[in-house]
Design an enzyme around this catalytic site. Structure first.
Site: not given
Ligand code: PEP
Ligand code: MG
Length: 856
Positions: A433, A809
């Site tokens: 996983h 931003c």
């Protein structure tokens, strides 16, 4: 399948669909494999007869509703041997393993022996008994693995073992065999483990499984018989190269098994090849492979079988390789005119780019290796050790890079993995996983580091040499070499090849939103430049002072008792800042650089430990007690909402004056030998237009002073970082004073939700698991709430100042779903951390292409 359908037994034609050129077979109903086989049939390739079972049919089978098996068997030649393979919508989602040789029984054994020889027939029947016993009847695999006898004795032993374990004889009726095989595969897909595994790969909860039943080309028998796979590219590099293997007297993918006496395909100095053994079959496969590439418009892995010299194509699977290969393959297919540039762009997963873009440990660096494991996902990253997903999220919320250390990971850890810069596990291998998810996320990952001791409860990681590392200690995960290193060795930039540059250039031509980088250091700026960022969208100037030598000067400045003392500290800071900006402007020549004025939350700047307090006391020439008293007096209950950003700029104006001067002087310096520089100055954490007016007046005055002193002119742009809901609401008035607004969605999210960036990680996973939040809003922009504030800000901002530049931003700038929101509200650009720039560029291109396709 809905209840009504389940209560309505009976066979409908659509339950089983023979794959013909015109049959109604589609990926969303029958799975990718069934659809691909239909394409091969349409190309008139020698594909054995195949029947597709739809998702709905297979779901019905899992719930006890079997289609008419006799009718299904009648689709094939009488006495045919069959195989059953899974066909999920996306091959990546996996599925149960194929079962081969279905239909063999005592009676057919005798008949088959006459045509392909007793030995081959016996082997096929034995293989089927083994596979059926273990995969379908779920008997103990060890019982069958322990059978040593071969040939007829081996078969008899397998049949006897079956009868003893299952307490009934091995089923002889092909119809019973086939229905049991279908039932077990259908039910395996519905199992919890299979569901969790595919969901971790992005499959929806209700993803369906189709099955294909195919008449077998046997691969064992008289004459040249065998099986193999071939592809026209190297899956690791993506470069053209005939790769694959062939094994005589074999089936399925046995040729690829370790230790198999497989042949090379093309003539090869290392050993015998199929080209030499069966030149006609080899050249026939090449012709088919080239045709598949051209007509299926993808690099395909061809699965083939040779039966007594005759070639059959059993399957075609799209080649999946490294990210580097994915980019090369897409670019070459477009270069060969097989797909369009737009399709090439759509074929590369934006997140996969980060895998080939990650930093690596500098080959010259001294390596203090503390453990080794499987190199599961490339790149190197340094961070502090955390032992739980929740800690990882808390750490990310504090902007502190962390390495998630787990025994192994499960789907519950995925959010923690998102938050970490690297993952280290004790258990697992290439397909575990952590490895699968790590690669998917482009996270450096080392798994199976079992020789280190993981004492999770005690919060300790013990190195192979016995050294102990605790939560908070810094380590580096080198996912390229499968090593764990102590500390933070120097790293080097990722290598970019021509295909990457070509793809990025194509993305540039498609996208309709700019992408800049958040960069605070020359190294960040260089990375941004290498990735063809459109400039710097956010330079956090306080980050320029987080080095030990500089931190003290910054503290002195903040601590200064009055303007005189402060002036001294500022005098030291000015040349440092000027040099920083000059270097940034130099690296970014010709591109915009947006510098945010000082925005340090005070708790991040003030010393917390005794050593830090002593250092500060020494440099200020004050007793420790006095420094401690002042620190206490500056303490804030909510530093993130306290004396930050413009509030510091307004109350201690000399700081912004110094920064503005450093920016302007650097502008003149950088202009001396480069292209013109137009710096952008951004004011953080604004909540009222008056703050902007005030700061603007002072900055204009500094600009005038520098112009006068130097006798030279320059331009600059002033902007506001919109991080408070109030600034969004008052954007019309705010925008009148500036040329641009940039949304700082980290703080804006914090303030919109009233949710602390530093503390949200503690409950975020639970909150998302409970469905309270769809996603972590610090990771994926909340389109409804924060998005609404952005829309208001954009609309009002433009009203106050037509032609205003607008951008985002916050961290969301590198997230594809968030970029989608930014495009929709008409922002000019997003700015994100440098390594996410290519991801953002590609995502932006894909979104633009998607929109164009949808508009027709
Ligand atoms: C923001 O708040 O979105 C931002 C970019 O600034 P910082 O993360 O430095 O607060
Ligand atoms: Mg902020």
């Amino acid at each position: 399948m809905d209840d009504a359908a389940l209560q309505n037994p009976g066979i409908e034609d659509r339950d089983v669909t023979p794959i013909t050129p015109t049959a109604p077979v589609q990926s969303p109903t029958h799975g990718g494999r069934a659809k691909c086989l239909q394409r091969l049939v349409r190309l008139d390739l020698p594909v054995p007869r195949t029947v597709a079972l739809s998702f709905e049919t297979v779901r019905g089978i899992a719930h006890g509703k079997m289609p008419d098996i006799h009718a299904l068997l009648e689709s094939f030649n009488p006495g045919a041997v069959l195989c059953v393979r899974p066909s999920s919508e996306d091959p990546d989602w996996g599925g149960p393993g194929a079962i081969l040789n279905v239909g063999l029984n005592d009676e057919r054994l005798a008949r088959l022996a006459r045509s392909i020889g007793a030995e081959a027939a016996t082997q096929l029947y034995t293989r089927f008994v083994h596979a059926y016993a273990v995969e379908v009847a779920r008997l103990d695999p060890d019982v069958f693995a322990d059978i040593d006898a071969e040939g007829a004795a081996g078969l008899a032993a397998a049949l006897a073992a079956y009868e003893e374990e299952a307490e009934e004889p091995f089923p002889q009726d092909p119809a019973v065999q086939l229905s049991e095989v279908l039932r077990s595969m259908a039910r395996a897909w519905e199992g919890t483990t299979a569901r969790l595994l595919r969901q971790a790969k992005g499959a929806p909860a209700d993803a369906g499984l189709g099955l294909v039943v195919q008449e077998m080309a046997l691969g064992l028998g008289v004459g040249e018989c065998g099986s193999g796979v071939l592809q026209l590219v190297n899956p690791a590099t993506g470069l053209p190269q005939i790769t694959g293997r062939y094994l005589s007297q074999s089936q399925g993918r046995e040729a690829l098994e370790k230790g198999a006496a497989s042949l090379y395909l093309e003539r090869d100095p290392r050993g015998p090849s199929l080209e030499e053994l069966a030149p006609e079959a080899f050249s026939e496969i090449l012709t088919h492979a080239a045709r598949m590439r051209r007509r299926l418009r993808a690099e395909m892995q061809v699965e083939f079988t040779i039966e007594n010299g005759r070639l059959f194509i059993l399957d075609g699977v799209m080649v999946t390789g490294s990210s580097r290969a994915a980019v090369r393959i897409a670019v070459r297919l477009a270069g060969d005119g097989i797909i369009t540039r737009q399709e090439a762009l759509m074929r590369v997963e934006p997140r996969a780019l980060s895998e080939l873009l990650h930093r690596q440990v500098d080959p010259e660096a001294l390596r203090d290796t503390i453990g080794r494991g499987v190199a599961a996902s490339p790149g190197a990253a340094t961070g502090r050790i955390v032992f739980t997903a929740a800690e990882a999220q808390a750490s990310a919320a504090r902007d502190e890079p962390c390495v998630l250390v787990r025994r192994e990971t499960s789907p519950e850890d995925v959010r923690g993995m998102h938050a970490a810069v690297a993952v280290l596990t004790e258990r697992g291998g290439m397909t575990s996983h952590a490895a699968v998810i790590g690669r998917g996320l482009g996270l450096p990952c080392v798994v199976g580091a079992g020789r280190m001791a993981f004492h999770l409860r005690r919060g300790e990681l013990r190195a192979e040499d016995g050294r102990v590392f605790r939560a908070g200690d810094t380590i580096t995960v080198d996912g390229t070499q499968g090593a764990v290193l102590a500390g933070a060795p120097p790293t080097v930039e990722a290598m970019l090849d021509d295909s990457f540059r070509t793809l990025m250039a194509w993305a540039d031509a498609e996208r309709d939103i700019g992408v800049r980088a958040n960069a605070d250091t020359p190294a960040d700026a260089q990375t941004a430049r290498n990735f063809m960022a459109g400039g710097i969208g956010l330079c956090r100037t306080e980050h320029m002072f987080f080095e030990p030598g500089r931190l003290t000067v910054m503290r002195e400045m903040i601590f200064a008792d009055g303007p005189e003392d402060r002036r001294d500290a500022l005098r030291q800071l000015l040349p440092m800042q000027r040099a920083d900006f000059t270097e940034l402007f130099g690296i970014m020549t010709g591109l915009p650089v947006c510098i945010r004025l000082f925005d340090p939350p005070l708790h991040e700047v003030l010393p917390v430990d005794r050593a830090g307090v002593r250092d500060l006391a020494e440099s200020l020439g004050l007793p420790i007690s006095e420094v401690s008293r002042r620190i206490e007096s500056m303490g804030e209950y909510n530093p993130m909402l306290g004396m930050r950003g413009v509030r510091l700029g307004v109350t201690v104006p000399e700081i912004y004056d110094m920064q503005a001067r450093a920016i302007f002087e650097a502008t003149l310096e950088a202009r001396r030998d480069g292209a013109p520089v137009v710096p952008e100055i951004m004011i953080p954490l604004v909540s009222t237009p008056r703050e902007v007016e005030h700061v603007r007046t002072r900055i204009d005055a500094v600009a005038a002073a520098v112009r006068a002193e130097r006798g030279r002119d320059f331009d600059y742009k002033l902007g506001v970082m919109v991080e408070t809901p109030r600034a969004c609401l008052l954007a019309e008035e705010v925008a009148r004073h500036v040329q641009f607004l940039s949304f700082g969605t980290n703080d804006l999210t914090q303030m919109t939700y009233g949710l602390s960036r530093d503390d949200a990680g503690r409950f975020m996973s639970e909150y998302v698991a409970l469905g309270m939040f769809e996603e972590d809003p610090f990771h994926v922009l909340d389109a409804e709430g924060v998005g609404e504030l952005l829309r208001i800000g954009v609309e009002r901002g433009r009203r106050g100042h037509p032609g205003l530049s607008l951008s985002l931003c916050g961290e969301h700038g590198g997230n594809p779903a968030s970029i989608d929101v930014c495009r929709a509200i008409g922002l000019d650009y997003v700015s994100c951390s440098p390594f996410r720039v290519p991801v953002a560029q590609l995502a932006a291109a894909q979104l633009a292409i998607r929109d164009r396709i949808e508009r027709g």
